[in-house]
Design a protein around this motif. Sequence first.
Motif, PDB file in Angstrom:
ATOM      1  N   GLY A 251       0.812  -1.215   0.000  1.00 52.24           N
ATOM      2  CA  GLY A 251       0.000   0.000   0.000  1.00 52.24           C
ATOM      3  C   GLY A 251       0.841   1.259   0.000  1.00 52.24           C
ATOM      4  N   ILE A 252       1.951   1.236   0.712  1.00 52.15           N
ATOM      5  CA  ILE A 252       2.829   2.402   0.778  1.00 52.15           C
ATOM      6  C   ILE A 252       3.593   2.596  -0.536  1.00 52.15           C
ATOM      7  N   ARG A 253       4.020   1.505  -1.157  1.00 50.21           N
ATOM      8  CA  ARG A 253       4.975   1.620  -2.267  1.00 50.21           C
ATOM      9  C   ARG A 253       4.330   1.745  -3.643  1.00 50.21           C
ATOM     10  N   THR A 254       3.125   1.196  -3.838  1.00 44.56           N
ATOM     11  CA  THR A 254       2.604   1.004  -5.191  1.00 44.56           C
ATOM     12  C   THR A 254       2.459   2.303  -5.979  1.00 44.56           C
ATOM     13  N   ALA A 255       1.709   3.269  -5.434  1.00 41.97           N
ATOM     14  CA  ALA A 255       1.465   4.494  -6.194  1.00 41.97           C
ATOM     15  C   ALA A 255       2.745   5.300  -6.429  1.00 41.97           C
ATOM     16  N   PRO A 256       3.597   5.518  -5.416  1.00 38.77           N
ATOM     17  CA  PRO A 256       4.847   6.236  -5.692  1.00 38.77           C
ATOM     18  C   PRO A 256       5.736   5.522  -6.707  1.00 38.77           C
ATOM     19  N   ARG A 257       5.813   4.200  -6.632  1.00 38.56           N
ATOM     20  CA  ARG A 257       6.631   3.457  -7.597  1.00 38.56           C
ATOM     21  C   ARG A 257       6.087   3.606  -9.011  1.00 38.56           C
ATOM     22  N   ASP A 258       4.756   3.464  -9.163  1.00 40.82           N
ATOM     23  CA  ASP A 258       4.166   3.585 -10.493  1.00 40.82           C
ATOM     24  C   ASP A 258       4.278   5.006 -11.024  1.00 40.82           C
ATOM     25  N   ALA A 259       4.208   5.996 -10.128  1.00 40.22           N
ATOM     26  CA  ALA A 259       4.424   7.380 -10.560  1.00 40.22           C
ATOM     27  C   ALA A 259       5.864   7.568 -11.040  1.00 40.22           C
ATOM     28  N   LEU A 260       6.810   6.917 -10.379  1.00 36.74           N
ATOM     29  CA  LEU A 260       8.204   6.958 -10.834  1.00 36.74           C
ATOM     30  C   LEU A 260       8.338   6.388 -12.243  1.00 36.74           C
ATOM     31  N   ILE A 261       7.645   5.285 -12.507  1.00 38.90           N
ATOM     32  CA  ILE A 261       7.685   4.688 -13.842  1.00 38.90           C
ATOM     33  C   ILE A 261       7.100   5.649 -14.873  1.00 38.90           C
TER      34      ILE A 261
END
Length: 376
Positions: free
Chosen positions: A107-117
């Motif tokens: 939950g913490i990592r998914t959105a920031p990681r996908d925004a990085l992509i």
Amino acid sequence: MFNIILLGITSLLTDISSEMVYPLLPIFLTTRLGATPLVVGTIEGIAESLASLLKVFSGYFSDRAKCRKPFAIAGYSASTVGKIFLYTASSWPVVLAGRVADRFGKGIRTAPRDALIAESSSEGARGRAFGLHRTMDTLGAAIGVLLAYCFITRAHVDFHQIFLYSLVPAFLGVVALFFVREKGVVRERENKPSLNWNALDSRLKTFLILMFVFTLGNSSNQFLLLKAGNVGFDAKTILLLYLTYNLVYNVASYPAGAISDRIGRKAMIVAGYLVYGLVYFGFAMASTPASIWVLFAAYGLYMAFTEGVEKAFISDIAPENLRGTMIGLHATLVGIGLLPASLIAGALWNAFGASAPFYFGGFMGILAAAGIWLLI
């Protein structure tokens, strides 16, 4: 591309860890800890839904802080801690704690990681970027399942030892993430992220609503594994089934993303939900091992057609300063729906038999495909 490859390596290592564990959990819960299908559904529903509440907030705060990497590191680290709970589990509430910790990290990592992509790729290549990430992610999943199979077929290796071994790639995945380089994010201080539902693109609002409704029929994948067990597969062959699913998902993810760059995201997403509906109707009627093999492979196509393409679609139409928030909101809505979906599936299974939840899921998949085609 440097960031996308590094994030792919992190996901590859993390999925090696996760998939060494995940396909074994329903067997571990039901045969070793005495849990029922309803308990299995409840564990997955609670873990996914509680964790999903974080996804929109982590996306929002990463937008506001103008950085993604610290959120991703914290999330992958929390998921590693979750494996420790599984290693020590002697009752299903401890498994629940482990799954909550693992999904809390997701939950913490998914959105920031996908925004990085998204920020590391151009709009015209975004489908390929997410497709490449999905390909590396699912390659890790396939390797993880293979390792689990190799371990469980050895005479002196049990579930807890496999859970312990899974900590190694999880830790290495966190280490790889430290080498990711932050990309520039929108910097206008006067334009702080503010979620105004009425101001969003109507296609985005409709898509998010449709995805939430569909999720009510999209229960945990644990029920697919339970169905395989119901047909006669043991823990070893269930791992090979799950490997087949991951291999198809792996091979098809990048082509699906590339095709969506050419023909549009909508057509690919609609195709994915049509496949989902047909696959779930197939699971409802399946009674032979051969049919289960085909259905697990086809389910990999559904995932390849939708998982990365949906994120690319949201990234394309979301406001740039709300990209992380919108990716997180999508994940949150899907995750919140998983708790009632898994409870519904478990209750239908207990009350009407193994076919009932799959008939319901198949209907919801066809309904989602029709809604996306007609309304977006």
